[in-house]
Scaffold this active site. Structure first.
Site, PDB file in Angstrom:
ATOM      1  N   TYR A   1      12.991  17.687   1.987  1.00 42.70           N
ATOM      2  CA  TYR A   1      12.403  17.368   3.137  1.00 42.70           C
ATOM      3  C   TYR A   1      13.130  16.024   3.697  1.00 42.70           C
ATOM      4  O   TYR A   1      13.726  15.606   2.919  1.00 42.70           O
ATOM      5  CB  TYR A   1      10.699  17.327   3.236  1.00 42.70           C
ATOM      6  CG  TYR A   1      10.421  16.139   2.489  1.00 42.70           C
ATOM      7  CD1 TYR A   1       9.929  16.441   1.300  1.00 42.70           C
ATOM      8  CD2 TYR A   1      10.386  14.784   3.175  1.00 42.70           C
ATOM      9  CE1 TYR A   1       9.562  15.169   0.326  1.00 42.70           C
ATOM     10  CE2 TYR A   1       9.982  13.698   2.196  1.00 42.70           C
ATOM     11  CZ  TYR A   1       9.397  13.902   0.814  1.00 42.70           C
ATOM     12  OH  TYR A   1       9.285  12.871   0.108  1.00 42.70           O
TER      13      TYR A   1
ATOM     14  N   THR B   1       7.545   9.740   4.019  1.00 41.12           N
ATOM     15  CA  THR B   1       7.118  10.968   3.641  1.00 41.12           C
ATOM     16  C   THR B   1       6.008  11.510   4.365  1.00 41.12           C
ATOM     17  O   THR B   1       5.865  12.823   4.929  1.00 41.12           O
ATOM     18  CB  THR B   1       6.921  11.357   2.099  1.00 41.12           C
ATOM     19  OG1 THR B   1       7.939  11.149   1.375  1.00 41.12           O
ATOM     20  CG2 THR B   1       6.526  12.561   1.988  1.00 41.12           C
TER      21      THR B   1
ATOM     22  N   GLU C   1       8.913 -14.843 -26.707  1.00 39.52           N
ATOM     23  CA  GLU C   1       9.925 -14.363 -27.400  1.00 39.52           C
ATOM     24  C   GLU C   1      11.261 -15.411 -26.979  1.00 39.52           C
ATOM     25  O   GLU C   1      12.301 -14.972 -27.403  1.00 39.52           O
ATOM     26  CB  GLU C   1      10.129 -12.994 -27.210  1.00 39.52           C
ATOM     27  CG  GLU C   1       9.206 -12.212 -28.104  1.00 39.52           C
ATOM     28  CD  GLU C   1       9.749 -10.719 -28.414  1.00 39.52           C
ATOM     29  OE1 GLU C   1       8.954  -9.906 -28.130  1.00 39.52           O
ATOM     30  OE2 GLU C   1      10.919 -10.707 -28.855  1.00 39.52           O
TER      31      GLU C   1
ATOM     32  N   THR D   1       6.607   5.874   0.360  1.00 39.17           N
ATOM     33  CA  THR D   1       6.060   5.522  -0.804  1.00 39.17           C
ATOM     34  C   THR D   1       7.090   4.869  -1.776  1.00 39.17           C
ATOM     35  O   THR D   1       6.493   4.168  -2.733  1.00 39.17           O
ATOM     36  CB  THR D   1       5.566   6.861  -1.595  1.00 39.17           C
ATOM     37  OG1 THR D   1       6.675   7.751  -1.736  1.00 39.17           O
ATOM     38  CG2 THR D   1       4.670   7.581  -0.786  1.00 39.17           C
ATOM     39  N   ASP D   2       8.234   4.925  -1.645  1.00 38.84           N
ATOM     40  CA  ASP D   2       9.359   4.213  -2.560  1.00 38.84           C
ATOM     41  C   ASP D   2       9.032   2.697  -2.567  1.00 38.84           C
ATOM     42  O   ASP D   2       9.248   2.362  -3.544  1.00 38.84           O
ATOM     43  CB  ASP D   2      10.817   4.546  -2.109  1.00 38.84           C
ATOM     44  CG  ASP D   2      11.227   5.848  -2.623  1.00 38.84           C
ATOM     45  OD1 ASP D   2      12.448   6.383  -2.087  1.00 38.84           O
ATOM     46  OD2 ASP D   2      10.346   6.676  -2.880  1.00 38.84           O
TER      47      ASP D   2
ATOM     48  N   LYS E   1       3.895   2.734  -7.453  1.00 37.29           N
ATOM     49  CA  LYS E   1       4.534   4.176  -7.690  1.00 37.29           C
ATOM     50  C   LYS E   1       4.870   4.655  -9.165  1.00 37.29           C
ATOM     51  O   LYS E   1       5.978   4.114  -9.588  1.00 37.29           O
ATOM     52  CB  LYS E   1       5.414   4.358  -6.627  1.00 37.29           C
ATOM     53  CG  LYS E   1       5.904   5.969  -6.469  1.00 37.29           C
ATOM     54  CD  LYS E   1       6.856   6.137  -5.515  1.00 37.29           C
ATOM     55  CE  LYS E   1       7.339   7.581  -5.372  1.00 37.29           C
ATOM     56  NZ  LYS E   1       8.115   7.862  -4.243  1.00 37.29           N
TER      57      LYS E   1
HETATM   58  N1  DAS Z   1      12.141   8.208   0.409  1.00 35.96           N
HETATM   59  C1  DAS Z   1      10.581   8.200   0.423  1.00 35.96           C
HETATM   60  C2  DAS Z   1      10.272   7.024   1.136  1.00 35.96           C
HETATM   61  O1  DAS Z   1      10.596   6.897   2.411  1.00 35.96           O
HETATM   62  C3  DAS Z   1       9.607   9.340   0.866  1.00 35.96           C
HETATM   63  C4  DAS Z   1       8.287   8.844   0.718  1.00 35.96           C
HETATM   64  O2  DAS Z   1       8.202   9.145  -0.414  1.00 35.96           O
HETATM   65  O3  DAS Z   1       7.933   8.202   1.523  1.00 35.96           O
HETATM   66  O4  DAS Z   1       9.796   6.001   0.670  1.00 35.96           O
END
Ligand code: DAS
Length: 359
Positions: free
Chosen positions: A56, A42, A316, A122-123, A195
């Site tokens: 986007y 992103t 457990e 970020t994923d 995240k």
């Molecule tokens: N699809 C997500 C990624 O590329 C967009 C982001 O949040 O960066 O990880």
């Protein structure tokens, strides 16, 4: 004649002009050298309008444009960029991880590089950050950074996140603290951070809290990482030719053994069991996991509680009896990263368990 006249009437300016390269060289020498490796995400995304903070396309904008978009970077460091790949990070592969890790290692070995920034989606940012934390043999700052909004959106967060990342990458205080993540003004440990929300700029959290903060390019530190990393790690990217197949199976009420069997049939060397609570395993699944363990598949119990929970051995589940491993406080996706790296060194479940306690 003309030059003489010039020299007589504007000696100062001429001297200045002549000296300019020396002054610039002096200024450049005073600043750290930071390389930005771009992978997509992103932070390199673009939307149709400024109102599109969530709609986007990721991985559109190249590294030169990203750097040009934050001219203040040049006040912090001598910055140069490399486009290592241009993908949305949900599509990253083990080969991409190895490619990135090898480039980071080459740059870290260079005396002309003081710090490295990686712009990333970020994923799976948390997975890449943890992977590098395990395998990069350097105490130079390595900062992984992303953004929750594309640069085309109102109140985009990528510019300041990138500015903060370069500031930390160029700071001597960041050396030896392992791979770091700068998001939303905070400095997070690459090991701990994940995240936790997909639609807020304050999306990245560590269960044990951030290490520090960045304010106007200055970093403030409050904690240090406790687990082994980078220079203190027994793993080295230079000795890793490939990463083994490790799968993840999610548990829930009414679960059966279908996913576990499929992962094993697909060649998984280890299965991360994402258990309820303390990594619990349904009685309907235990016999299959015992069989898979007998066939040589490592069984590693993690939890889907609060993104990882805190899984204890023999609490457990009789881990000693079944020869299973627990993922400690690592969330499932990070447990997979450590399991892959660990399996490049050992097939022994007791050694694996040691590594899960230490890393
Ligand atoms: N699809 C997500 C990624 O590329 C967009 C982001 O949040 O960066 O990880």
């Amino acid at each position: 004649m003309k030059t003489a006249v010039l020299k007589s009437i504007i000696p100062g300016a001429l001297a200045l002009l002549l000296a300019m390269p020396a002054a610039q060289a002096q200024e450049a020498a005073a600043k750290p050298n930071v390389v930005i490796l771009a992978t997509g995400g992103t932070i390199a995304g673009a939307g149709a309008s400024a109102a599109n903070s969530a709609t986007y396309t990721a991985a559109k904008v190249g590294i030169d444009q990203l750097i040009a978009g934050v001219p203040e970077l040049s006040q912090l460091a001598n910055v140069r960029g490399e486009q290592v790949m241009q993908i949305a990070s949900e599509s990253i592969t083990n080969d991409n991880l190895l490619q990135l890790g090898r480039r980071v290692a080459e740059l870290a070995d260079s005396k002309d590089v003081d710090g490295i920034v990686i712009t990333h989606g970020t994923d799976t940012l948390e997975e890449t950050a943890y992977f590098l934390n395990l395998v990069e043999k350097t105490d130079k700052p390595i900062i992984v950074v992303g953004s929750m909004r594309p640069g085309t959106a109102m109140s985009a967060d990528g510019m300041l996140n990138l500015y903060n990342a370069v500031a930390v990458a160029g700071s001597k205080e960041a050396r030896g603290k392992g791979v770091l993540v700068t998001m939303n003004d905070e400095i997070q440990s690459g090991r701990d951070v994940s995240k936790m929300m997909n639609i807020k700029t304050e999306a990245f959290k560590s269960p044990w809290g951030p290490l520090g903060m960045v304010v106007e390019g200055k970093s403030y530190w409050f904690r240090l990482p406790a687990k082994r990393h980078t220079m203190d790690s027994e793993f080295d990217i230079k000795n890793i030719k490939s990463l083994p197949n490790v799968g993840i199976a999610y548990s829930y009420g009414n679960v059966d053994d279908t996913a576990y069997k499929a992962l094993a049939q697909n060649g998984a060397k280890a299965i991360i069991h994402v258990g309820t609570g303390n990594g619990s395993v349904s009685s309907r699944v235990v016999p299959t996991l015992q069989e898979l363990r007998k066939d040589g598949v490592q069984i590693i119990r993690s939890s889907h509680v609060n993104n990882g929970g805190f899984v204890l051995r023999n609490a457990e589940q009789p881990d000693d009896k079944y020869d299973w491993v627990v993922a400690h406080d690592l969330n499932p996706q990070k447990a997979r990263i450590l399991a892959m790296v660990a399996l490049t060194k050992t097939q022994d479940s007791k050694e694996l368990q040691r590594m899960f306690w230490e890393y």
